[in-house]
Design an enzyme around this catalytic site. Structure first.
Site, PDB file in Angstrom:
ATOM      1  N   LYS A 245       0.817  -1.227   0.000  1.00  0.00           N
ATOM      2  CA  LYS A 245       0.000   0.000   0.000  1.00  0.00           C
ATOM      3  C   LYS A 245       0.842   1.264   0.000  1.00  0.00           C
ATOM      4  CE  LYS A 245      -4.361  -1.807   1.560  1.00  0.00           C
ATOM      5  NZ  LYS A 245      -5.384  -1.942   2.582  1.00  0.00           N
ATOM      6  N   ARG A 279      -3.542 -10.035   5.101  1.00  0.00           N
ATOM      7  CA  ARG A 279      -3.974 -10.026   3.695  1.00  0.00           C
ATOM      8  C   ARG A 279      -2.826  -9.520   2.827  1.00  0.00           C
ATOM      9  NH1 ARG A 279      -6.159  -6.386   0.202  1.00  0.00           N
ATOM     10  NH2 ARG A 279      -7.794  -7.118  -1.213  1.00  0.00           N
TER      11      ARG A 279
END
Ligand code: 7PJ
Length: 301
Positions: A245, A279
């Site tokens: 991210k 995740r």
């Protein structure tokens, strides 16, 4: 501390890597299993044409299945299929397109692999189809707030991940603001848990995720990671998704394909603070990191 098992998942509501008082030999089989095997690696399978990190690569069916096979070989515990891009600025996809992206793949995985599958969606229709075709988990970045979602889930027995997001993907990164981010997110979770309870969705199907990057500044993201263990207050398993991210890219000044070290470091921090599910895109590396943590944990008080 409490332990529970649901659809093959075993959750232990404590810091995963801090052993209880007694030595490992003295523990029951279940406690052993729980302590050593309970961090689950969720492998990301984006089937959107505009995903930020693997944009379009797995939109083709065969490539997606090959990726599932690879993740399986690398020790993944659950595959998370996403047919809606929620990256900052992403536009909405309609129901029909999302179903067409996700459901055939779910069917194929369920018929060819012995694999748990999560469907990353916020739409009741997609949830309902996914449940009908054997999804084990619904992962909703909108925490079942869209119309009809609570009802669909109430009529099923799937696990649900309730994620926190401030705003909506198109604009969420414009000016996120909190009084106290941890408390605000905990209040949000409490409200969603209550809404679930009112529909008869029991707590033992819920997983919470504070939603890294979803309406959060860089500082917010690192505060959430640094204080991740505070989310244990609600006594539910926690999921953390930091993989590749921009909270990594912006701090490290790294492109999306150069964020492995950042992804692993943040995953380790989250696990050490009690995350049950991580995740990730990079399954093999994350499974290795968790094996190391598990080996070390045997000797930690
Ligand atoms: C997350 C997610 C996350 C959960 C995405 C990306 C953007 N679901 N879906 N948590 N992120 N539960 O893959 O980076 O952090 S989409």
């Amino acid at each position: 501390m409490f332990i529970y098992k649901h659809r093959g998942f075993i959750f232990l509501n404590t810091n995963r890597n801090v052993m209880p008082e007694n030595s490992i030999k003295e523990q029951t089989d279940q406690a052993k299993l729980t302590n050593l095997n309970n961090v689950q690696v969720m492998g990301i399978l984006n089937v959107t044409p505009d995903s930020f990190s693997d944009g379009g690569k797995f939109a083709h069916f065969d490539n997606a299945l090959k990726q599932v096979e690879l993740m399986e070989e690398n020790g993944v515990d659950i595959i998370d299929i996403g047919g809606e891009s929620t990256r900052p600025g992403a536009v909405d996809v309609n129901e029909k397109d999302e179903v067409a992206r996700v459901i055939p793949l779910l069917k194929a995985i369920k018929s060819r692999f012995n694999m748990r599958v999560s469907i990353d969606t916020s739409k009741a229709v997609v949830m309902s189809e996914a449940i009908a075709y054997g999804a084990d988990m619904i992962n909703d970045v909108r925490a079942l707030q869209n119309e009809g979602c609570l009802d669909v889930i109430a009529q099923s027995d799937v696990l649900v991940c309730l994620m926190h997001m401030q705003g909506m993907p198109r604009t969420m990164q414009e000016n996120p603001q909190y009084k106290n981010i941890i408390n605000d997110i905990i209040s949000f979770f409490a409200e969603r848990i209550e809404s679930c309870a009112k529909k008869g969705i029991k707590k033992d199907r819920l997983i919470l995720d504070p939603g890294f990057g979803f309406g959060k500044t860089l500082e917010h993201n690192y505060q959430m990671l640094g204080q991740f263990s505070l989310f244990k207050k609600l006594n539910l398993p926690l999921l953390a998704g930091t993989s590749r991210k921009s909270m990594l890219g912006n701090l490290l000044n790294r492109d999306v394909n150069q964020r492995l070290a950042g992804s692993l470091t943040t995953a380790i921090v989250a696990v050490q603070q009690g995350a049950s599910i991580i995740r990730v895109h990079d399954v093999a590396e994350t499974v290795d990191a968790i094996k190391i943590l598990t080996a070390v944990a045997q000797y930690q008080k």
